[in-house]
Structures are given as structure tokens and as C-alpha cells.
Scaffold this motif. Sequence first.
Motif, PDB file in Angstrom:
ATOM      1  N   PRO A   7       0.830  -1.202   0.000  1.00 49.92           N
ATOM      2  CA  PRO A   7       0.000   0.000   0.000  1.00 49.92           C
ATOM      3  C   PRO A   7       0.865   1.253   0.000  1.00 49.92           C
ATOM      4  O   PRO A   7       2.099   1.180   0.058  1.00 49.92           O
ATOM      5  CB  PRO A   7      -0.805  -0.132   1.293  1.00 49.92           C
ATOM      6  N   SER A   8       0.242   2.413  -0.044  1.00 44.44           N
ATOM      7  CA  SER A   8       0.984   3.674  -0.007  1.00 44.44           C
ATOM      8  C   SER A   8       1.765   3.779   1.291  1.00 44.44           C
ATOM      9  O   SER A   8       1.470   3.111   2.291  1.00 44.44           O
ATOM     10  CB  SER A   8       0.012   4.850  -0.112  1.00 44.44           C
ATOM     11  N   GLY A  42       5.220   1.275  -4.487  1.00 41.04           N
ATOM     12  CA  GLY A  42       5.784  -0.033  -4.182  1.00 41.04           C
ATOM     13  C   GLY A  42       6.928   0.006  -3.199  1.00 41.04           C
ATOM     14  O   GLY A  42       7.553  -1.025  -2.934  1.00 41.04           O
ATOM     15  N   SER A  43       7.211   1.180  -2.636  1.00 42.01           N
ATOM     16  CA  SER A  43       8.271   1.305  -1.626  1.00 42.01           C
ATOM     17  C   SER A  43       7.754   0.833  -0.270  1.00 42.01           C
ATOM     18  O   SER A  43       6.551   0.821   0.000  1.00 42.01           O
ATOM     19  CB  SER A  43       8.762   2.745  -1.538  1.00 42.01           C
ATOM     20  N   ALA A 105      12.454   4.886   3.510  1.00 42.63           N
ATOM     21  CA  ALA A 105      11.779   4.023   2.545  1.00 42.63           C
ATOM     22  C   ALA A 105      12.777   3.068   1.912  1.00 42.63           C
ATOM     23  O   ALA A 105      13.902   3.453   1.575  1.00 42.63           O
ATOM     24  CB  ALA A 105      11.098   4.852   1.460  1.00 42.63           C
ATOM     25  N   VAL A 106      12.365   1.824   1.750  1.00 40.70           N
ATOM     26  CA  VAL A 106      13.122   0.814   1.012  1.00 40.70           C
ATOM     27  C   VAL A 106      12.476   0.713  -0.368  1.00 40.70           C
ATOM     28  O   VAL A 106      11.268   0.488  -0.481  1.00 40.70           O
ATOM     29  CB  VAL A 106      13.073  -0.549   1.737  1.00 40.70           C
ATOM     30  N   GLY A 216      17.432   0.342  -3.280  1.00 43.00           N
ATOM     31  CA  GLY A 216      18.055   1.406  -2.516  1.00 43.00           C
ATOM     32  C   GLY A 216      17.164   1.858  -1.367  1.00 43.00           C
ATOM     33  O   GLY A 216      16.117   1.249  -1.097  1.00 43.00           O
ATOM     34  N   ARG A 217      17.579   2.907  -0.692  1.00 39.77           N
ATOM     35  CA  ARG A 217      16.864   3.448   0.457  1.00 39.77           C
ATOM     36  C   ARG A 217      16.826   4.969   0.376  1.00 39.77           C
ATOM     37  O   ARG A 217      17.758   5.582  -0.144  1.00 39.77           O
ATOM     38  CB  ARG A 217      17.556   3.012   1.759  1.00 39.77           C
ATOM     39  N   ALA A 218      15.763   5.549   0.929  1.00 43.08           N
ATOM     40  CA  ALA A 218      15.623   7.005   0.933  1.00 43.08           C
ATOM     41  C   ALA A 218      15.132   7.450   2.301  1.00 43.08           C
ATOM     42  O   ALA A 218      14.142   6.921   2.799  1.00 43.08           O
ATOM     43  CB  ALA A 218      14.650   7.478  -0.150  1.00 43.08           C
TER      44      ALA A 218
END
Length: 220
Positions: A7-8, A42-43, A105-106, A216-218
Motif C-alpha cells: 500500500p501507499s 511499491g516502496s 523508505a526501502v 536502494g533506500r531514501a
Amino acid sequence: MHQSALPSLTAQAERLVDLSLVADADSLRARAAQLELTAPAGSLLVLHERVLPASALAPRLHLPAPGRAGVAGETREGFVVVDMTDVDEFSPTAQAELPDADVYAVLAPERGDEMRNWSPEEALPALVAASRTPLTLVEGIHWALQAPGVVEANACFMTIGSRKIKPNGTPDARTPALWISSGTGRDGRERKGAPKVGWCWWGNRHTWLGFASSAGRAGA
């Protein structure tokens, strides 16, 4: 490969709030909304392991109880194997560098089914060569919380982005993984069908375990 629909990020934040896993719900909602502005669909939303360690997350995992379809809502609770009391000492590796943010976020998590029957030792260089970063154990548990279908019979995953470093500076030979208990041995019959945080040897192969990774990650 297997990419379970997520989900979001804001909906994922609400899920963590509903599970009473956060101290400041409004802050989490705000950070999730900020990440949602730039992170692709999709994160996966993750609370840094310094905020929420694996030992606190594992019992929040649930899967339907096996063979009890007539009992609506009956589930099996997640657990950490008894010989992994040091689960929170497994920390991110150099190949799984985390943002310096309590919430991040992944991006594009994948279960790595195509690597089933590989050893962690074989899988890590292949992930790096593909510009993928291995998931940590805490990230893997977050994924299973948000999309329980990623933990399924005969198709589960290792999280080789987490390793324990021994006092002499060498890595512990164990690597963490998520799969479903068969209810045998020290797990106990009452845990049959439960999501399980366990470990595998670094050099061993398992036909039912892939290698979870991300693009990646953010950080928020």
C-alpha cells in the motif's frame, strides 16, 4: 523475483500506528507523507532499527493458523528462535547502509526467489553486481508486516544485510532469515504455521529461501 503489492507509505504508517509500534503517531504520518512525495510506488516504510529492533517487531507478525479455516481470524504469532537471543546484535552490513533517519523508505523490495538454493556467500556478490542492496532483518520483518504474503510455504527469504560481528572483528557464521515454522523441535507444535525469525549458516544453501533485496533506500 516476487514483488508483493504494498500500500501507499501513508497507509503503511497507519498500519504501524494501529499495531502500537510508534510513540509519536503524528510524526510518523508526517514523515511518511514527505517520503511519499519522492519515493516510487511499491516502496516499503521502515522504522530504523535503533527505534524499533527485530525483537520488538517479530511478535507482531501473524499468519493464518494452518488447517483451521473454519475458525475465522485465528492466527499464529511470529517469534524468534530460542537459539537467537542475540537477534538485536545483528546490524547492517556495508552493503546495506541505512539512511541516518528514524523513518525511511526501502525502494522496490524483491524476495529473490531466483536465488533459492544459493548460499548467502554466493548471493551477496551477485546482488551487488546487479546494483541491489540486501535487506536487513528489520526491513524484512517490516515487509512481512505490511505484506504477509511474502512469507509463504516453501518460498521465504534470508536477510543478509544483517550480520553480527564478533568481538574479534569477524562476522558470525549465522545469517538471519524469515520462514514458516513446521512446529517441530524446539519451536513447539503450537507454533506450526507461525512466521519465524531464524538463522542459516553463511555457506549453506536452502531450496525454500531466496535473498531479499532492494533498489536502494531514501530517508525522510
